[in-house]
Design a protein around this motif. Sequence first.
Motif, short mmCIF file in Angstrom:
data_model
loop_
_atom_site.label_atom_id
_atom_site.label_comp_id
_atom_site.label_asym_id
_atom_site.label_seq_id
_atom_site.Cartn_x
_atom_site.Cartn_y
_atom_site.Cartn_z
N CYS A 117 -1.49 -1.04 15.23
CA CYS A 117 -0.17 -0.77 15.79
C CYS A 117 0.24 0.63 15.37
O CYS A 117 0.04 1.02 14.22
CB CYS A 117 0.85 -1.79 15.28
N CYS A 121 5.70 0.26 10.84
CA CYS A 121 6.71 -0.30 9.94
C CYS A 121 6.11 -0.37 8.54
O CYS A 121 4.97 -0.81 8.37
CB CYS A 121 7.14 -1.68 10.43
N CYS A 124 4.65 -3.78 7.03
CA CYS A 124 3.77 -4.62 7.84
C CYS A 124 2.31 -4.22 7.68
O CYS A 124 1.97 -3.04 7.79
CB CYS A 124 4.19 -4.51 9.31
N GLY A 127 0.81 -2.52 10.59
CA GLY A 127 1.30 -1.15 10.67
C GLY A 127 0.48 -0.17 9.84
O GLY A 127 0.38 1.01 10.18
FE1 SF4 Z 1 3.83 -2.89 14.60
FE2 SF4 Z 1 4.03 -4.47 12.48
FE3 SF4 Z 1 6.07 -2.92 13.16
FE4 SF4 Z 1 5.46 -5.03 14.71
S1 SF4 Z 1 6.18 -5.09 12.59
S2 SF4 Z 1 5.92 -2.94 15.37
S3 SF4 Z 1 3.22 -5.04 14.47
S4 SF4 Z 1 4.05 -2.19 12.50
#
Ligand code: SF4
Length: 372
Positions: A117, A121, A124, A127
């Motif tokens: 992704c 974030c 995460c 992420g």
């Molecule tokens: Fe991407 Fe994780 Fe943020 Fe969802 S929570 S947008 S999967 S980084």
Amino acid sequence: MDVLHDDTPDLRSLPQERLAALIAGLGEKPFRARQVYRWLHLRGAASLDEMTDVPRALRERLAEGTRLTTLERATEQRSADGTIKWTWRTRDGKLVESVYMPETDRKTLCVSTQVGCAVGCTFCMTGTMGLARNLTPGEIVDQVHRANRRLIELGEGEGPRPLTNLVFMGMGEPLANYRSLKIALDLLLSEDGPNFSHRHVTVSTSGLVPVMRRLGEETQVKLAVSLNATTDAQRDAIMPINRRYPLAELLRACREFPMKQGRRITFEYVMLGGVNDAPEDAERLARLLRGIPAKVNLIPYNENPGLGFAAPAPGAVDRFRDLLVARNVTAVVRRNRGTDIAAACGQLAAEGGPGDPRRRAAAPLTGTPAAG
Ligand code: SF4
Ligand code: SAH
């Protein structure tokens, strides 16, 4: 191998009318197209060979001019609570995950839309991987087909479709791969396919405002928004997307989201100990959601080693929920599932996240911008 820019059409990725046109172009009657479509999307055939009532000559012509995405099951982990996490291998060797969550009244699959992704974030696990690539429509829908087939094998329900609900809350930001997502939704909701009801399909977003608008115009599925913070400063710090689409814009898009009668937007709120779990946050959250038909899902943070966040203190989550309920906000605490197999929210990182046992294995993982 470049899966996204391969000119050979993937039968599993074609919208129903494109498949019909392709098969008509081979001089076949319309019922043949429907027959093939049902094999692909209702019965989840893994290969053309399975389509035994389709004439061999047609199968051979299809085999020459097209390909067929079928994910390979790489791993299966079963949690004590019934949750199952599968890792699937794509044609170009990428790994993606889906999570099955059985409950008494529903059987839900959490589906991935991207390998990694790009939203980044900070709490995460997905992420931390960065984005390797988008999944194709075929790779999105085939997670559902492989899961259904496997569940039948495991005696988890009647065929051809044990799953009742889908949530697009796996790896990736679904709205950053909207083209594939839209085709996949059409396939999954089609009457000749698995025929999921739009009431039973939820797409979760970190807040890509313009694409939220499109989703609302072009589909009827349910919307979930990962809010996770109640001030721009707070949200900027944990969700970089907030700098592009700050809270006021995000909430305006929610207010304007076309909603069927009785529908609500789900707001996911990951509770990060000492970051966003104070009583003032609950008060601000109730104020932000005023006027929006909303339901808040409180998700106690699933700790990922190395990311620097902690689960909320015992009691903080219930207190937070009670404060919301006292302000007339519907709020539920999402029971964490599958934590023993790293299948819970935000723990999906099939390729090389710090929590991935394969990362420590000898075989190098190529082509993945894994950070962390
Ligand atoms: Fe991407 Fe994780 Fe943020 Fe969802 S929570 S947008 S999967 S980084
Ligand atoms: N990218 C989309 C879809 C993934 S949903 C989105 O972010 O909405 C994944 C959900 O899990 C999001 O609500 C996210 O905020 C939450 N999440 C991510 N990491 C988590 C963690 N470690 N513990 C609990 N929830 C987490």
